[in-house]
Design a protein around this motif. Structure first.
Motif, PDB file in Angstrom:
ATOM      1  N   ILE A   1       0.841  -1.193  -0.039  1.00 23.34           N
ATOM      2  CA  ILE A   1       0.079   0.004  -0.077  1.00 23.34           C
ATOM      3  C   ILE A   1       0.932   1.158  -0.086  1.00 23.34           C
ATOM      4  CG2 ILE A   1      -2.141   1.254   1.208  1.00 23.34           C
ATOM      5  CD1 ILE A   1      -2.658  -1.517   2.525  1.00 23.34           C
ATOM      6  N   GLY A   2       0.913   1.789  -1.313  1.00 18.94           N
ATOM      7  CA  GLY A   2       1.947   2.967  -1.198  1.00 18.94           C
ATOM      8  C   GLY A   2       1.023   4.211  -1.472  1.00 18.94           C
ATOM      9  N   THR A   3       1.624   5.354  -1.532  1.00 17.76           N
ATOM     10  CA  THR A   3       1.197   6.502  -1.797  1.00 17.76           C
ATOM     11  C   THR A   3       0.450   6.767  -3.351  1.00 17.76           C
ATOM     12  OG1 THR A   3       2.377   7.683  -0.102  1.00 17.76           O
ATOM     13  CG2 THR A   3       1.223   9.064  -1.537  1.00 17.76           C
ATOM     14  N   SER A   4       1.044   6.399  -4.287  1.00 21.34           N
ATOM     15  CA  SER A   4       1.118   6.385  -5.671  1.00 21.34           C
ATOM     16  C   SER A   4       0.392   5.274  -6.171  1.00 21.34           C
ATOM     17  CB  SER A   4       2.022   6.805  -6.532  1.00 21.34           C
ATOM     18  OG  SER A   4       2.901   5.944  -6.597  1.00 21.34           O
ATOM     19  N   LYS A   5       0.429   3.927  -5.683  1.00 17.82           N
ATOM     20  CA  LYS A   5      -0.308   2.832  -6.284  1.00 17.82           C
ATOM     21  C   LYS A   5      -0.276   1.899  -5.185  1.00 17.82           C
ATOM     22  CE  LYS A   5       3.594  -0.155  -7.749  1.00 17.82           C
ATOM     23  NZ  LYS A   5       4.490   0.366  -6.832  1.00 17.82           N
ATOM     24  N   ILE A   6      -1.161   0.730  -5.259  1.00 14.99           N
ATOM     25  CA  ILE A   6      -1.323  -0.143  -4.455  1.00 14.99           C
ATOM     26  C   ILE A   6      -1.144  -1.493  -5.209  1.00 14.99           C
ATOM     27  CG2 ILE A   6      -2.813  -1.478  -2.911  1.00 14.99           C
ATOM     28  CD1 ILE A   6      -4.224   1.056  -2.330  1.00 14.99           C
ATOM     29  N   ALA A   7      -0.273  -2.472  -5.018  1.00 14.03           N
ATOM     30  CA  ALA A   7       0.088  -3.599  -5.725  1.00 14.03           C
ATOM     31  C   ALA A   7      -0.378  -4.805  -4.977  1.00 14.03           C
ATOM     32  CB  ALA A   7       1.355  -3.630  -5.942  1.00 14.03           C
ATOM     33  N   CYS A   8      -0.960  -5.988  -5.638  1.00 16.30           N
ATOM     34  CA  CYS A   8      -1.143  -7.328  -4.708  1.00 16.30           C
ATOM     35  C   CYS A   8      -0.631  -8.183  -5.559  1.00 16.30           C
ATOM     36  CB  CYS A   8      -2.589  -7.251  -4.682  1.00 16.30           C
ATOM     37  SG  CYS A   8      -3.476  -8.773  -3.631  1.00 16.30           S
ATOM     38  N   LEU A   9      -0.124  -8.918  -4.895  1.00 17.41           N
ATOM     39  CA  LEU A   9       0.575 -10.372  -5.296  1.00 17.41           C
ATOM     40  C   LEU A   9      -0.247 -11.809  -4.483  1.00 17.41           C
ATOM     41  CD1 LEU A   9       4.541  -9.640  -5.490  1.00 17.41           C
ATOM     42  CD2 LEU A   9       2.565  -9.279  -7.384  1.00 17.41           C
ATOM     43  N   VAL A  10      -0.692 -12.659  -5.167  1.00 13.90           N
ATOM     44  CA  VAL A  10      -1.368 -13.904  -4.818  1.00 13.90           C
ATOM     45  C   VAL A  10       0.056 -15.043  -4.864  1.00 13.90           C
ATOM     46  CG1 VAL A  10      -3.035 -15.453  -4.763  1.00 13.90           C
ATOM     47  CG2 VAL A  10      -3.503 -13.138  -5.401  1.00 13.90           C
ATOM     48  N   LEU A  11       0.307 -15.593  -3.610  1.00 11.83           N
ATOM     49  CA  LEU A  11       1.349 -16.585  -3.857  1.00 11.83           C
ATOM     50  C   LEU A  11       0.745 -17.801  -3.593  1.00 11.83           C
ATOM     51  CD1 LEU A  11       3.902 -14.462  -1.429  1.00 11.83           C
ATOM     52  CD2 LEU A  11       3.664 -14.320  -3.720  1.00 11.83           C
ATOM     53  N   GLN A  12       1.176 -18.653  -4.232  1.00 13.61           N
ATOM     54  CA  GLN A  12       0.812 -20.183  -4.208  1.00 13.61           C
ATOM     55  C   GLN A  12       1.895 -21.088  -3.668  1.00 13.61           C
ATOM     56  OE1 GLN A  12      -2.284 -21.995  -5.291  1.00 13.61           O
ATOM     57  NE2 GLN A  12      -1.169 -23.531  -3.949  1.00 13.61           N
ATOM     58  N   PHE A  13       1.827 -21.550  -2.230  1.00 18.15           N
ATOM     59  CA  PHE A  13       2.854 -22.503  -1.910  1.00 18.15           C
ATOM     60  C   PHE A  13       2.655 -23.847  -2.312  1.00 18.15           C
ATOM     61  CE2 PHE A  13       2.864 -18.711   0.527  1.00 18.15           C
ATOM     62  CZ  PHE A  13       4.116 -18.372   0.892  1.00 18.15           C
ATOM     63  N   ASP A  14       3.742 -24.661  -2.456  1.00 14.49           N
ATOM     64  CA  ASP A  14       3.541 -26.034  -2.849  1.00 14.49           C
ATOM     65  C   ASP A  14       3.205 -27.048  -2.076  1.00 14.49           C
ATOM     66  OD1 ASP A  14       6.903 -25.478  -4.477  1.00 14.49           O
ATOM     67  OD2 ASP A  14       4.804 -24.917  -5.250  1.00 14.49           O
ATOM     68  N   GLY A  15       2.503 -26.587  -0.829  1.00 19.82           N
ATOM     69  CA  GLY A  15       1.924 -27.615  -0.187  1.00 19.82           C
ATOM     70  C   GLY A  15       2.400 -27.797   1.359  1.00 19.82           C
ATOM     71  N   PRO A  16       1.722 -28.491   2.106  1.00 19.28           N
ATOM     72  CA  PRO A  16       2.291 -28.709   3.730  1.00 19.28           C
ATOM     73  C   PRO A  16       3.665 -29.518   3.757  1.00 19.28           C
ATOM     74  CG  PRO A  16      -0.041 -28.984   3.287  1.00 19.28           C
ATOM     75  CD  PRO A  16       0.404 -29.028   2.019  1.00 19.28           C
ATOM     76  N   SER A  17       3.887 -30.199   2.684  1.00 16.03           N
ATOM     77  CA  SER A  17       5.206 -30.968   2.853  1.00 16.03           C
ATOM     78  C   SER A  17       6.141 -30.283   2.732  1.00 16.03           C
ATOM     79  CB  SER A  17       5.067 -31.945   1.514  1.00 16.03           C
ATOM     80  OG  SER A  17       4.963 -31.379   0.207  1.00 16.03           O
ATOM     81  N   GLN A  18       6.177 -29.013   1.972  1.00 17.06           N
ATOM     82  CA  GLN A  18       7.370 -28.014   2.115  1.00 17.06           C
ATOM     83  C   GLN A  18       7.531 -27.233   3.357  1.00 17.06           C
ATOM     84  OE1 GLN A  18       9.571 -27.987  -0.354  1.00 17.06           O
ATOM     85  NE2 GLN A  18       8.499 -29.640  -1.568  1.00 17.06           N
ATOM     86  N   PHE A  19       6.298 -27.160   4.199  1.00 21.60           N
ATOM     87  CA  PHE A  19       6.465 -26.321   5.572  1.00 21.60           C
ATOM     88  C   PHE A  19       5.989 -27.287   6.496  1.00 21.60           C
ATOM     89  CE2 PHE A  19       4.688 -23.268   8.529  1.00 21.60           C
ATOM     90  CZ  PHE A  19       5.797 -22.448   8.461  1.00 21.60           C
ATOM     91  N   ARG A  20       6.904 -28.028   7.437  1.00 20.25           N
ATOM     92  CA  ARG A  20       6.435 -28.599   8.576  1.00 20.25           C
ATOM     93  C   ARG A  20       6.205 -27.812   9.906  1.00 20.25           C
ATOM     94  NH1 ARG A  20      10.239 -31.343   5.938  1.00 20.25           N
ATOM     95  NH2 ARG A  20      11.690 -30.910   7.789  1.00 20.25           N
ATOM     96  N   GLU A  21       5.239 -28.106  10.629  1.00 23.27           N
ATOM     97  CA  GLU A  21       5.150 -27.417  11.684  1.00 23.27           C
ATOM     98  C   GLU A  21       6.162 -27.489  12.894  1.00 23.27           C
ATOM     99  OE1 GLU A  21       2.623 -25.198  14.463  1.00 23.27           O
ATOM    100  OE2 GLU A  21       2.219 -26.018  12.486  1.00 23.27           O
ATOM    101  N   THR A  22       7.110 -28.858  12.812  1.00 22.37           N
ATOM    102  CA  THR A  22       8.269 -28.576  13.541  1.00 22.37           C
ATOM    103  C   THR A  22       9.310 -27.821  13.115  1.00 22.37           C
ATOM    104  OG1 THR A  22       8.909 -30.565  12.320  1.00 22.37           O
ATOM    105  CG2 THR A  22       7.378 -31.079  14.435  1.00 22.37           C
TER     106      THR A  22
END
Length: 444
Positions: free
Chosen positions: A29-50
């Motif tokens: 959120i800037g003063t002259s423009k607002i940009a939005c990126l939607v990110l897709q992650f490859d799944g829970p196997s790439q990010f474990r709670e531990t």
């Protein structure tokens, strides 16, 4: 401090859960423009709670599946001025990004460029009863850092451990599982104006989105525009935005200072509009297509037909030389660079082993800016484009998207902060109100 700690922990947990579900949005959120990126992650196997979060722990792979930008409305100096207009602009850009991505997004991470940031250096030291550093010992030494009086209405945005020392051995990035008797820590704390932050949170929640984190735009820009060697050896990132110019200083791959100047590209546009008596839209077009900072003999002969810019040849037959346009732009840019130089001097930037300066943001694309900055700030100046990330379209790779791309990198690979460790119960209240010192001026 207890409420702040719990609020930040809640947002960090929310971000972790959104990453596990696979989709999250980042909002610049800037003063002259607002940009939005939607990110897709490859799944829970790439990010474990531990795994936890941060460079001390696991990381997640991601790609961009949706992008959108819109003109910012209701913003001034990187802060919300008219809530309703900003809400409509945020709704528009999020809906457009969701349409491109083809998925619904419920969680968003935002960055804030204004709000008068201020940096503090905190230090703490503890005795290790077990003779070995454990997870709880890291939490204890972070909680042992003496908290200064930040002032009324200030909120902590980032609280990052930037250096650990074990029995006098300094420069440790992860002291866990190492043997020793005394553990010390240096922590960088970045505070912002609480009202500006509250307005941002309230506006995003009015858009029916869950806020999973807030970051400094100066910090995000530095992550995107600085290469690994610059972050390691010491460099300053100057993000020239529309309403503010952010300054961040990195060393040992950590941000150790951040500040912002309430001057930006919008002031240059206003100077052109007033000096040439044209509309704001025409002034922006003149700055983008014909602007510059270094006048030559040829620029005196290069005439710009103002009627051609407005499309109204009948009523506006005026023309102006490019040298005159440069004469309007240069004093304002010099003023911005002078303010930036004062901030760098206050931060002790001259003591850095490598005094590299990287210019990024939409305003960095003005021709001749790097040469002018090299004369005013130092010799090692370059224009920094943000890192390329998977799925990012070509029209979102310009320096003006450094904050958005850096926020995406921070979302996927977050730095360890105070909030990532369980604070000991006895340290929930602030332990001291002594004034903090900027430790890096003497230690780096």
């Amino acid at each position: 401090m207890k409420d702040l700690y719990q609020g930040q922990r809640a947002m960090r947990n929310m971000r972790r859960q959104a990453m596990q579900r696979g989709v999250i949005a980042v909002l610049d959120i800037g003063t002259s423009k607002i940009a939005c990126l939607v990110l897709q992650f490859d799944g829970p196997s790439q990010f474990r709670e531990t795994d936890g979060v941060g460079p001390m722990a696991g990381q997640s792979n991601f790609r961009v599946i949706g992008t959108a930008t819109t003109r910012a409305r209701g913003m001034r100096y990187g802060e919300i001025e008219t809530m309703a207009e900003t809400e409509r602009a945020i709704r528009t850009v999020i809906q457009s990004a969701q349409k491109v991505a083809g998925v619904r997004v419920d969680h968003v991470i935002a960055c804030i460029s204004g709000a008068r940031p201020a940096s503090y250096g905190l230090a703490g030291e503890i005795v290790l009863p077990a003779g070995k550093v454990g997870e709880g010992d890291v939490a204890r030494v972070l909680a042992a850092c003496e908290v200064p009086d930040f002032g009324r209405g200030r909120e902590v945005l980032h609280a990052q451990p930037v250096n650990f020392a074990l029995d006098g051995r300094s420069g440790l990035s992860d002291p866990r599982d190492q043997s020793g008797s005394r553990l010390a820590c240096d922590m960088h704390v970045l505070t912002i104006d609480g009202d500006a932050a509250s307005n941002l949170v309230h506006c995003i929640r009015r858009c029916d989105m869950e806020l999973a984190g807030v970051a400094s735009a100066s910090y995000a820009s530095g992550l995107a525009a600085l290469v690994e060697d610059e972050q390691e050896l010491g460099a300053a990132c100057i993000d020239l935005g529309g309403g503010t110019t952010g300054v961040s200083v990195f060393i040992k791959k950590h941000m150790i200072f951040a500040d912002a100047v309430r001057f930006g590209g919008e002031l240059i546009t206003q100077d052109i509009a007033k000096g040439l008596r044209v509309s704001h839209a025409v002034a922006e077009r003149l700055k983008t297509l014909h602007g510059g900072l270094e006048a030559t003999g040829r620029d005196d002969r290069e005439m710009i037909e103002l009627g051609g810019e407005t499309g109204d040849w009948d009523t506006d037959r005026r023309s102006v030389s490019r040298a005159d346009l440069i004469g309007i732009m240069r004093p304002r840019v010099e003023e911005i660079l002078e303010k930036v130089g004062e901030i760098l001097d206050a931060a002790g930037f001259d003591c850095m082993p490598s005094r590299q300066i990287v210019l990024t943001g939409g305003g960095s694309q003005i021709p001749g800016l790097d040469a002018l900055a090299a004369r005013m700030l130092g010799q090692n100046v370059r224009i920094g484009r943000p890192l390329r990330i998977q799925g990012l379209p070509h029209n979102a790779t310009a320096p003006g998207f450094s904050s958005a791309i850096g926020l995406a990198l921070l979302t996927a690979h977050p730095q360890d902060e105070w909030w990532d460790f369980d604070m000991p119960a006895e340290h929930y209240p602030a332990r001291s109100l002594r004034r903090a010192y900027r430790w890096f001026r003497n230690n780096w």
